[in-house]
Design a protein around this motif. Structure first.
Motif, mmCIF file in Angstrom:
data_model
loop_
_atom_site.group_PDB
_atom_site.id
_atom_site.type_symbol
_atom_site.label_atom_id
_atom_site.label_comp_id
_atom_site.label_asym_id
_atom_site.label_seq_id
_atom_site.Cartn_x
_atom_site.Cartn_y
_atom_site.Cartn_z
ATOM 1 N N ASP A 1 -1.597 7.184 5.241
ATOM 2 C CA ASP A 1 -2.179 5.678 5.943
ATOM 3 C C ASP A 1 -3.452 5.472 4.828
ATOM 4 O OD1 ASP A 1 -0.736 5.375 7.977
ATOM 5 O OD2 ASP A 1 -1.913 5.753 9.345
ATOM 6 N N ASP A 2 -4.302 6.834 4.487
ATOM 7 C CA ASP A 2 -5.369 6.413 3.503
ATOM 8 C C ASP A 2 -4.800 6.091 2.214
ATOM 9 O OD1 ASP A 2 -6.991 7.320 5.296
ATOM 10 O OD2 ASP A 2 -6.957 9.279 4.650
ATOM 11 N N ARG A 3 -3.768 6.502 1.638
ATOM 12 C CA ARG A 3 -2.938 6.016 0.679
ATOM 13 C C ARG A 3 -2.665 4.650 0.343
ATOM 14 N NH1 ARG A 3 0.592 11.505 -0.839
ATOM 15 N NH2 ARG A 3 -1.224 12.846 -1.350
ATOM 16 N N ILE A 4 -2.009 4.265 1.581
ATOM 17 C CA ILE A 4 -1.926 2.731 1.572
ATOM 18 C C ILE A 4 -3.107 1.841 1.704
ATOM 19 C CG2 ILE A 4 -0.628 1.209 3.468
ATOM 20 C CD1 ILE A 4 1.143 3.474 4.121
ATOM 21 N N GLU A 5 -3.918 2.240 2.339
ATOM 22 C CA GLU A 5 -5.231 1.619 2.258
ATOM 23 C C GLU A 5 -5.875 1.519 0.847
ATOM 24 O OE1 GLU A 5 -6.684 -0.398 4.686
ATOM 25 O OE2 GLU A 5 -4.988 0.101 5.813
ATOM 26 N N GLU A 6 -5.810 2.504 0.092
ATOM 27 C CA GLU A 6 -6.314 2.579 -1.402
ATOM 28 C C GLU A 6 -5.563 1.860 -1.990
ATOM 29 O OE1 GLU A 6 -6.472 6.776 -2.709
ATOM 30 O OE2 GLU A 6 -7.803 7.388 -1.013
ATOM 31 N N PHE A 7 -4.177 1.885 -1.857
ATOM 32 C CA PHE A 7 -3.384 0.836 -2.754
ATOM 33 C C PHE A 7 -3.339 -0.680 -2.486
ATOM 34 C CE2 PHE A 7 0.743 -1.253 -2.987
ATOM 35 C CZ PHE A 7 1.104 -1.153 -4.465
ATOM 36 N N LYS A 8 -3.729 -1.190 -0.972
ATOM 37 C CA LYS A 8 -3.951 -2.304 -0.632
ATOM 38 C C LYS A 8 -5.507 -2.901 -1.502
ATOM 39 C CE LYS A 8 -1.514 -2.570 3.650
ATOM 40 N NZ LYS A 8 -1.912 -2.675 4.980
ATOM 41 N N ARG A 9 -6.417 -1.823 -1.323
ATOM 42 C CA ARG A 9 -7.634 -2.167 -1.979
ATOM 43 C C ARG A 9 -7.560 -2.382 -3.443
ATOM 44 N NH1 ARG A 9 -9.691 1.380 1.798
ATOM 45 N NH2 ARG A 9 -9.756 3.053 0.618
ATOM 46 N N ALA A 10 -6.695 -1.559 -4.232
ATOM 47 C CA ALA A 10 -6.657 -1.695 -5.433
ATOM 48 C C ALA A 10 -5.741 -2.926 -6.114
ATOM 49 C CB ALA A 10 -6.034 -0.446 -6.025
ATOM 50 N N ALA A 11 -5.027 -3.411 -4.984
ATOM 51 C CA ALA A 11 -4.003 -4.571 -5.572
ATOM 52 C C ALA A 11 -4.606 -5.776 -5.417
ATOM 53 C CB ALA A 11 -2.738 -4.552 -4.526
#
Length: 107
Positions: free
Chosen positions: A97-107
């Motif tokens: 979940d943390d990685r998904i959130e990081e990915f969303k913030r980076a996109a």
């Protein structure tokens, strides 16, 4: 059902039920039905003889056979073992979940 006086004591002192002439080995079909009704499954496991001897000694001290003692010990382990597995998977899910959130913030 009829209850005869002294029957319980006769079973306990083995004057009833202990004569080999009246005993027979249960069929595989009956054993399978018994296991099914009790939710049991027979397994084969190799253990060091010293471990089995120790289980027998401990079981005799507590007035139980070594196999029921083994079942009891394994049953005691299961809750903590399952908790460990669940916590591991929850941690992995949280990391995902943390990685998904990081990915969303980076996109």
């Amino acid at each position: 059902m009829n209850n005869f006086a002294g029957t319980d004591e006769a079973w306990e002192n083995r004057s009833l039920g202990a004569d080999a002439a009246h005993a027979e080995v249960a069929s595989a079909e009956h054993m399978a039905a018994l296991d099914e009704s009790m939710g049991m499954q027979s397994i084969s496991i190799r253990l060091p003889k010293s471990m089995i001897d120790a289980y027998k000694l401990i079981g005799a001290h507590h007035g139980v056979g070594y196999q029921p003692l083994m079942r009891d010990i394994l049953q005691r382990f299961i809750p903590d073992g399952l908790k460990e597995v669940l916590e591991h998977h929850q941690k992995k899910a949280s990391q995902a979940d943390d990685r998904i959130e990081e990915f969303k913030r980076a996109a």
